[in-house]
Design a protein around this motif. Structure first.
Motif, PDB file in Angstrom:
ATOM      1  N   SER A 129      42.712  -2.972  46.533  1.00 51.20           N
ATOM      2  CA  SER A 129      41.427  -2.886  47.209  1.00 51.20           C
ATOM      3  C   SER A 129      40.849  -4.282  47.290  1.00 51.20           C
ATOM      4  O   SER A 129      41.323  -5.201  46.631  1.00 51.20           O
ATOM      5  N   ASN A 130      39.811  -4.430  48.082  1.00 47.02           N
ATOM      6  CA  ASN A 130      39.327  -5.754  48.419  1.00 47.02           C
ATOM      7  C   ASN A 130      38.385  -6.350  47.379  1.00 47.02           C
ATOM      8  O   ASN A 130      38.226  -5.821  46.288  1.00 47.02           O
ATOM      9  N   TYR A 142      39.052  -3.578  52.571  1.00 52.62           N
ATOM     10  CA  TYR A 142      40.098  -2.635  52.941  1.00 52.62           C
ATOM     11  C   TYR A 142      40.631  -1.951  51.693  1.00 52.62           C
ATOM     12  O   TYR A 142      40.628  -2.527  50.601  1.00 52.62           O
ATOM     13  N   HIS A 144      44.315  -0.513  50.674  1.00 48.93           N
ATOM     14  CA  HIS A 144      45.692  -0.671  51.150  1.00 48.93           C
ATOM     15  C   HIS A 144      46.627   0.019  50.171  1.00 48.93           C
ATOM     16  O   HIS A 144      46.464  -0.092  48.952  1.00 48.93           O
ATOM     17  N   SER A 224      46.621   0.876  55.629  1.00 45.75           N
ATOM     18  CA  SER A 224      45.337   0.287  55.261  1.00 45.75           C
ATOM     19  C   SER A 224      44.228   0.852  56.132  1.00 45.75           C
ATOM     20  O   SER A 224      44.438   1.178  57.306  1.00 45.75           O
TER      21      SER A 224
END
Length: 779
Positions: A129-130, A142, A144, A224
Motif C-alpha cells: 500500500s502507498n 494505491y 497493489h 492495483s
C-alpha cells in the motif's frame, strides 16, 4: 499500473510498504482478520500496518480483502449473490506453520513471518500500500497485490477485450471506453480473469482496476486500484465451467432470453435512408428470399440530427410513426427496436427540461457537465437521481405506446469522472464503469413492467461485472461495438466475444458484415455464416445497407440456408440458454473450456465450440487461401456434409467454398432439430423433432433435454443407448418425434421396431411413438 523499474527497483516517486509480518490473527465467522505489519516488528514502537481479511463467502471461493485507511463504505459497490444466499462452507485450522482456510477443494495457507498467502500450494500473494498519512495531498495512494503464475499458465477474460486472446504480457485497464474493436479499449470491461490452471480471480471493485498480466513482473499478475482497499476472490474449479458456475453464483447468472431474440435482426444501418418505402422494400425482400427477419431495428436517425436524444420521431421522415410501426409489424411479423443513449444534446428540446429538473450529472459548481464529443454540448443523465430516472423512463414509455418493443441501449461507456458530482453522492471513479449497470437495468425494468419478465429485452453495448444478469429476468446479449468491414475485424470480434463469455456472459453478438465501410461481398458472406452461428445475429452497418442482395443474390441464398439452420437448431440452442441461466455456462465457448486436457486448445482463438457438441471454424481468409483449424481427439462428423468424418486430434487445412463454413459435430452427440423452413425461432421447440445420433459407441448412453421454448420449461428428454447391434431411442415427456437420423461410420440401419426405416440412415417416426429400437448392420 506499473510501479517498478525492472524487477528490483521502484520507479522514481513511488514508495512502497510491503506486507511483511502478521502480528495478529482473529478468527471470524467466515475466515480470518489479520493485522499485517509493513516492517519487521522488534518492539511495540515498530507497530504499523494494514488489515487483511481472508474469508470464504461460498464453497470453492476464497476472498482476500486488503485495507489501508478505514473509510466510510464506498458507493457504488458490485452486488454479490443477487439471486441466492452465499451459503459459505469452509474449515479453519491452525497449524505449526500458520493458519489454513479450506473450502470446496481450495486451501489458503497463511504464514505469519514472513507474511504469505498460498492457494493450493502454487500461488503466492503479497500486497503493497502507498505512503504514510503525512504524504502530501497531491500524492495518489494505491493498493497493489500480486499473484504468482506458474510455468505454462495462461490468463483469459477481463471482459470483452479485442486484443490477443491469451492475456499474458498485456496491461489491461478495467475502464469502459468506446474505442472500437481495433484498439486496446473495450466497451465491457470486467475485473475477472480465468486461468488454465483451475482457478479464476474476481477483483471486487467497480472503479478502474489496472491489471499487469506478466507485463511488469513476468511471472506475476499484478492488480492495483487507487484508494484505500482492495478485495479479490480466488475461485477454484476442477473445470472452467465449474469456475464460471461459482463466479456467476457470486455476481449473478446470465439471464434467460425469449426465443424470438435468437432470430435474425435487421437494422436500417446508421447513415442510410429510413423512409417507409425503403424499409418495407427491405423487409419484403428478406421475406421473398426466405431470410425472415424477426426484429427490425431503427438506428440513430429516427430522431432529428443534432437532437439525440429527443425521444421523438423525426416528423420529416416519420409523419405518423405509430401507423408506420403498426404497418411493418403487422405485415412482416417483426418486433421493433429503436436506438437510444443516455446523452442529451443541448440542441434537443429535452435539454432544457433536464437542466431545469436537475436531471444531469453536474460539475462541482452545480452546472450540468457538458462536452461536444458526440453531439453539441451534450449532457449525461444522472441515473442515481430518482426524478431523473422517472423523467427518462417517461420518454421511453411514450415510445412503447407507439409500438416499440425493445431498445438498443447504446453508449454508457465514456462517463465523466473528474470534477463531477452525482445526486446520491457516489464516487465518480467508482461510478464510471458501474453507470452501464444502472443504465441498462433501468431500461430493462421499464420493459419488464410493460411487457412482463418473459418478453422484456434490452440490446446493450456497455457492461461491467454482473451485467450478464438482472435477477432471473431476461436481458439480451451485448453486441461487440464498432468494427471495420474486414477479415481482421472479424477475428477481433471473435476474440472479444470469447473473452466476454469467459467473464460470466453467456451470449455474444456483433455487427454482421462489420460496421464501418462497405464490406467486400466475400467478407460479407463469410461474416453472415459466422454471425448466424453466434448466439444472436444482427445485420447492421454505418454508411451502407446489410441486406444480402446488395452483395449478390448468391449471398441471399447463403443467408437463407444459415437462417433456416439456426431456426432448426433452436431446441439445442435454447437448451444451452437454459443451462446458462441455471449454471453460468456460455453458449459460445473457447475451445479449452471443453478440451482442457488438450494443451493445443489453450491458444485457439479463431474457432469455438457452440455449446458442448458443435465446433465452428469461421473463415477468415480470402478465396484461394487455405483455412486452418483444429479438431481435438474423437471422431468428428461434418454437420453440413455428414458423409465426411475426421478422426482427431488433427489439424485441418482446406480451401473453403464461399457458401460454406466448417461446422463439426462431436461423437456421442444427440442433436435435436426443429422442422425445416419453419420461418421463425419462436415455435414449439419440442414438436416434430428430428433426432440426430452421432457415432454412438457400443455400451454408450447419451441424453439431451428438449425445451418447450416457454421459459425454462423442459418438455422432454431424449435418451439413446447402444448395446452391441441395437440402439434404443426413448423419448420422455410431451415432446414428439418426427424422424431419427443415424450418422455413423461402420454401421447402418438394418431394421426398426416402432417406426418405418426410410433408408440406411433415416427413420420416419409415426403415430407419436415414444420408443424406437434400431437394429444395426455393419458396413
Amino acid at each position: 499500473m506499473k510501479f517498478n523499474d525492472g524487477f528490483w527497483l521502484l520507479k522514481e516517486g513511488v514508495k512502497a510498504y510491503y506486507g511483511l509480518q502478521v502480528t495478529q490473527v482473529k478468527p471470524e465467522k467466515d475466515g480470518y482478520a489479520l493485522q499485517v505489519a509493513t516492517k519487521p516488528i522488534r518492539h511495540r514502537g515498530d507497530t504499523l500496518g494494514g488489515i487483511v481479511r481472508i474469508h470464504s463467502p461460498t464453497e470453492g471461493v476464497v476472498g482476500v480483502r486488503i485495507g489501508h485507511f478505514k473509510t466510510f463504505k464506498p458507493c457504488p459497490e458490485i452486488p454479490l449473490f443477487p439471486d441466492a444466499p452465499a451459503m459459505p462452507n469452509f474449515d479453519l485450522e491452525k497449524s505449526e506453520s500458520g493458519y489454513t482456510l479450506t473450502t470446496g477443494g481450495l486451501t489458503a495457507e497463511i504464514t505469519e513471518n514472513p507474511y504469505t498467502v498460498t492457494f493450493n500450494s502454487c500461488l503466492a500473494q503479497d500486497f503493497s500500500s502507498n505512503p504514510h498519512p503525512e504524504t502530501p495531498p497531491q500524492t495518489v495512494r494505491y493498493i497493489h497485490s500480486e499473484l504468482n503464475t506458474s510455468p505454462g499458465e495462461l490468463i483469459y477474460g477481463l471482459g470483452e477485450q479485442f486484443g490477443a486472446f491469451v492475456k499474458n504480457g498485456q496491461s489491461v485497464s478495467i475502464w469502459n471506453r468506446d474505442g472500437g474493436t481495433s484498439s486496446e479499449q473495450a466497451y465491457k470491461c470486467v475485473p475477472f480473469y480465468m486461468t488454465n490452471r483451475g482457478y479464476g480471480v474476481f477483483i471486487n471493485h467497480p472503479g478502474e482496476v489496472e491489471v499487469e498480466v506478466g507485463s511488469e513482473k513476468v511471472s506475476r499478475v499484478g492488480v492495483s486500484v487507487a484508494g484505500e482497499s482492495l478485495e479479490y476472490f480466488l475461485i477454484y474449479g476442477e473445470t472452467p465451467l465449474e469456475i464460471l458456475e461459482r463466479y456467476t453464483r457470486m455476481t449473478g447468472r446470465p439471464a434467460l432470453l425469449p426465443t424470438w431474440t435468437f432470430g435474425l435482426w435487421l437494422s436500417t444501418s446508421f447513415l442510410t435512408n429510413y423512409d417507409t418505402e425503403t424499409v418495407s422494400g427491405f423487409l419484403q425482400g428478406m421475406q421473398d428470399r426466405n431470410c425472415p427477419v424477426r426484429v427490425f431495428h431503427l438506428d440513430c436517425f429516427w430522431m432529428k440530427q443534432y437532437e439525440w436524444c429527443s425521444f421523438t420521431f423525426d416528423p420529416d421522415n416519420f409523419p405518423d410513426p405509430k401507423a408506420y410501426l403498426s404497418d411493418i409489424k403487422k405485415r412482416y411479423g417483426v418486433k421493433i427496436c429503436v436506438w437510444i443513449n443516455p446523452y442529451i444534446s443541448q440542441l434537443s428540446p429535452t435539454f432544457q427540461e433536464g437542466v431545469e429538473g436537475g436531471y444531469f450529472i453536474k460539475r462541482k459548481d452545480g452546472t450540468p457537465w457538458q462536452w461536444d464529443l458526440w453531439q453539441p454540448g451534450l449532457a449525461i443523465v444522472d441515473f442515481t437521481n430518482p426524478t431523473a430516472q422517472k423523467w427518462y423512463l417517461d420518454k421511453l414509455d411514450s415510445l412503447i405506446n407507439l409500438g416499440v418493443d425493445t431498445f438498443k441501449t447504446d453508449f454508457g461507456e465514456r462517463i465523466p469522472h473528474a470534477g463531477v458530482v452525482y445526486h446520491d453522492g457516489s464516487d465518480p471513479m467508482r461510478m464510471h464503469n458501474y453507470y452501464a449497470t444502472l443504465y441498462n437495468e433501468l431500461v430493462f425494468d421499464l420493459l419488464k413492467r410493460r411487457f412482463g419478465a418473459g418478453e422484456a429485452v434490452v440490446f446493450a453495448r456497455s457492461a461491467h461485472a454482473g451485467g450478464q444478469r438482472y435477477g432471473n429476468h431476461y436481458k439480451i446479449a451485448h453486441w461487440g461495438g464498432d468494427c471495420e468491414s474486414t477479415f481482421e475485424a472479424m477475428t477481433e470480434t471473435l476474440r472479444g466475444g470469447l473473452s466476454l463469455t469467459l467473464s460470466g456472459f453467456a451470449f455474444s453478438s456483433h455487427d454482421i458484415g462489420g460496421f464501418e465501410g462497405r464490406p467486400p461481398p466475400e467478407v460479407y458472406r463469410r461474416w453472415v455464416a459466422f454471425g448466424l452461428f453466434s448466439s444472436h445475429s444482427r445485420l447492421h452497418g454505418s454508411h451502407s445497407y446489410r441486406v444480402p442482395w446488395e452483395y449478390g443474390e448468391e449471398a441471399a441464398q447463403d443467408m437463407a440456408k444459415f437462417v433456416d439452420t439456426k431456426h432448426r437448431l433452436m431446441p439445442y440452442l435454447y437448451n444451452l440458454a437454459i443451462q446458462a441461466n441455471q449454471s453460468g455456462s456460455p453458449v459460445q465457448r473457447a475451445m479449452f473450456i471443453e478440451f482442457l486436457s488438450d494443451r493445443t486448445t489453450h491458444y485457439l482463438d479463431r474457432q469455438y465450440m457452440f455449446g458442448p457438441s458443435l465446433l465452428v471454424a469461421p473463415v477468415f481468409v480470402p478465396l484461394g487461401e487455405e483455412l486452418e483449424y483444429y479438431l481435438p481427439a474423437g471422431l468428428w462428423t461434418s454437420f453440413f456434409h455428414p458423409e465426411r468424418t475426421i478422426q482427431g486430434p488433427a489439424w485441418v487445412k482446406e480451401e473453403m467454398a464461399i457458401e460454406e463454413i466448417p461446422v463439426w459435430v462431436r461423437s456421442g452427440t444427440i442433436l435435436c432439430l426443429g422442422p425445416k423452413n419453419i420461418g421463425r425461432p419462436d415455435y414449439d421447440l419440442h414438436k416434430r423433432l428430428e433426432v440426430r445420433l452421432y457415432e454412438l459407441r457400443d455400451g454408450q448412453r447419451a441424453q439431451c433435454q428438449v425445451p418447450s421454448g416457454k421459459g425454462a420449461e423442459i418438455a422432454g428428454i431424449v435418451t439413446a443407448t447402444r448395446n452391441a447391434d441395437e440402439i434404443n431411442v426413448k423419448l420422455e415427456g410431451s415432446a414428439d418425434l418426427a424422424a431419427i437420423s443415424l450418422y455413423s461410420k461402420g454401421y447402418r440401419v438394418q431394421g426398426v421396431d416402432g417406426g418405418v426405416a426410410q433408408g440406411d440412415d433415416y427413420i420416419e417416426v409415426f403415430d407419436g411413438k415414444k420408443e424406437i429400437v434400431i437394429r444395426l448392420k455393419n458396413v
